[in-house]
Design a protein around this motif. Structure first.
Motif, short mmCIF file in Angstrom:
data_model
loop_
_atom_site.label_atom_id
_atom_site.label_comp_id
_atom_site.label_asym_id
_atom_site.label_seq_id
_atom_site.Cartn_x
_atom_site.Cartn_y
_atom_site.Cartn_z
N SER A 128 42.23 39.44 41.61
CA SER A 128 42.40 40.83 41.20
C SER A 128 42.45 41.78 42.38
CB SER A 128 41.27 41.25 40.26
OG SER A 128 40.02 41.23 40.94
N SER A 129 41.75 41.45 43.48
CA SER A 129 41.69 42.33 44.64
C SER A 129 41.06 41.56 45.79
CB SER A 129 40.88 43.59 44.33
OG SER A 129 39.61 43.24 43.82
N PHE A 130 41.26 42.08 47.00
CA PHE A 130 40.68 41.44 48.19
C PHE A 130 40.45 42.50 49.25
CE2 PHE A 130 45.06 41.72 49.43
CZ PHE A 130 45.05 41.81 50.81
N LEU A 131 39.60 42.16 50.23
CA LEU A 131 39.33 43.04 51.36
C LEU A 131 39.05 42.20 52.59
CD1 LEU A 131 37.05 45.96 50.06
CD2 LEU A 131 39.37 46.13 50.93
N THR A 160 38.14 36.98 41.74
CA THR A 160 39.04 36.15 40.96
C THR A 160 39.13 36.66 39.53
OG1 THR A 160 37.26 34.63 40.35
CG2 THR A 160 38.49 34.15 42.37
N LEU A 161 40.19 36.24 38.86
CA LEU A 161 40.40 36.56 37.45
C LEU A 161 40.09 35.32 36.60
CD1 LEU A 161 43.78 38.49 37.81
CD2 LEU A 161 41.55 39.50 37.31
N GLY A 162 40.17 35.50 35.31
CA GLY A 162 39.94 34.36 34.41
C GLY A 162 38.66 34.53 33.61
N SER A 163 38.32 33.48 32.89
CA SER A 163 37.14 33.53 32.03
C SER A 163 35.85 33.59 32.83
CB SER A 163 37.12 32.30 31.11
OG SER A 163 37.12 31.10 31.87
N ARG A 164 35.88 33.14 34.08
CA ARG A 164 34.70 33.17 34.94
C ARG A 164 35.06 33.85 36.25
NH1 ARG A 164 31.11 27.96 37.02
NH2 ARG A 164 29.38 29.18 37.91
#
Length: 438
Positions: free
Chosen positions: A303-306, A318-322
């Motif tokens: 979803s995003s990073f830095l 991260t995206l997803g169920s977890r």
């Protein structure tokens, strides 16, 4: 019309001798965060600021606001690698064809007077408009970046900026497909200000994104990505006189276009790697939420990073169920070799620190450079500050190495870190250096 699923996509039908359909992808950021952890969000003629190191005010509220004379098209902050900016911290492009420089007026006056001993308060000071100048064709430019500032022979402050020229430069050849990087010099003194376009540097294609280097040391230049994912580097002339040059980057191109990119130009100078070889560290995220490091996919659902050179980590959610907040040391990225075997690369980019579980859909907004704090924005819009163990442990160890035992003690007690770390790192130095008394 705009795409119903992807809000940044637009299709335009042009009917002349034949029907032509063009597809445009917009890379426009309604908000941005400076390297020191101050967020700026655009709301029409208002530019709202929130310093995360003082208050995490959730949007649509804000800590302070600056009213501009026209709607704001874009805002960009001065990077770490710009060096001494004399209090100039933001550049803002307005819809009336002008650009504004925002910052601390006291520090600007100190730079004009060549007084380096001016007190620089750690508390946030609401930026003020230091200069507003009209720039030819400013409405056809995008993605303004601040590169640096210096004093010229006349004692004036010259702020160097670049931008992307969207409109064709040659009106007789409006069908050109190459865009240009524009060099801009804004000159300020105690009474007047002016802006001049130094030159246009052609790029071999459409420019998707330009970004400052994330280095903590002074690095003049910028990273340029084209629509096909290839990477270029903007390098100014040695005497800083226009025009500069766009050269092919030594880094590998992205496997697909990445509208969000970040990079380290010198991992050795920033203290990330001890390898004397000059290697770029460039990370990008595509519109399909894939996180790339060159030709390697670090995450297929991000979803995003830095990039945090002060904490020496790449952090991404991260995206997803977890959903998780994960960390990769920048030293591992700097020493990564694509010619190594898969097992060696897996070990090199392995996640040594335990990931932090997040609420589903959370995004990484900022990592404060002076504290091991990560600012997250949850799906509901509210902000949350967390202290991941991956940032807290190295932060406490650096405080111990710098013999700041009081700050280290306070951090370790608050974050429930075993205090035996004081002796475990270097017991001889701790005892002989009067560490117990400190």
């Amino acid at each position: 019309n705009f795409d119903e699923v992807r809000p940044h996509d637009m299709q335009v039908a042009i009917k002349c001798e034949s029907v032509e359909v063009r597809s445009y992808v917009f890379a426009w950021d309604a908000s941005t965060v400076s390297p020191d952890g101050t967020a700026a969000s655009i709301d029409g003629c208002l530019l709202n600021f929130t310093p995360f190191k003082q208050a995490m005010v959730p949007p649509p509220m804000y800590f302070a606001t600056v009213t501009m004379d026209a709607p704001v098209l874009g805002a960009s902050s001065a990077p770490f690698c710009a060096g001494n900016m004399g209090g100039i911290s933001w550049i803002v492009c307005l819809s009336d064809g002008s650009i504004c420089l925002l910052g601390n007026r006291n520090q600007l006056e100190a730079m004009l007077e060549e007084n380096p001993n001016t007190d620089k308060s750690q508390r946030f000071v609401t930026p003020t408009v230091l200069a507003k100048v009209d720039l030819p064709n400013a409405q056809s430019m995008r993605q303004f970046l601040v590169l640096g500032a210096n004093l010229n022979e006349g004692g004036e402050v010259v702020v160097r900026c670049i931008a992307v020229a969207c409109a064709p430069i040659d009106e007789s050849n409006s069908s050109q497909i190459s865009e240009h990087v524009v060099e801009i010099a804004v000159t300020l003194n105690e009474s007047t200000s002016s802006a001049n376009v130094g030159g246009y540097i052609p790029a071999d294609g459409r420019i998707l994104r330009i970004a400052n280097w994330s280095d903590t040391t002074e690095q003049i230049g910028a990273l340029v990505e084209l629509n096909d994912g290839s990477l270029l580097e903007y390098v100014p002339s040695p005497d800083l006189a226009p025009p500069g040059a766009l050269i092919p980057s030594s880094a590998e191109p992205m496997l697909e276009p990445c509208p969000w990119i970040a990079g380290l130009r010198s991992a050795t100078a920033s203290g990330v790697s001890s390898d004397s070889r000059k290697k770029l560290v460039i990370v990008g995220m595509s519109r399909r939420s894939r996180l790339y490091f060159g030709e390697r996919i670090l995450s297929d659902a991000c979803s995003s990073f830095l990039l945090s050179p002060t904490h020496r980590f790449l952090s991404y959610a991260t995206l997803g169920s977890r959903s998780q907040l994960r960390f990769i040391p920048l030293s591992a990225l700097a020493e990564y070799d694509s010619l190594m075997g898969s097992e060696e690369n897996l070990l090199a980019l392995g996640e040594d620190y335990e990931p932090r579980n997040l609420e589903r859909g959370s995004r990484v907004v900022a990592i404060l450079p002076e504290a091991p704090t990560t600012v997250l924005q949850l799906p509901r819009g509210n902000l949350e500050g967390i202290y991941p163990r991956a940032l807290v442990l190295p932060f406490a160890m650096r405080l111990i190495e710098q013999e700041k035992y009081g700050e280290a003690m306070e951090t370790m007690r608050r974050q429930k870190i075993d205090l035996n770390l004081f002796c475990d790192m270097d017991p001889v130095h701790f005892l002989e250096g009067n560490g117990v008394a400190k």
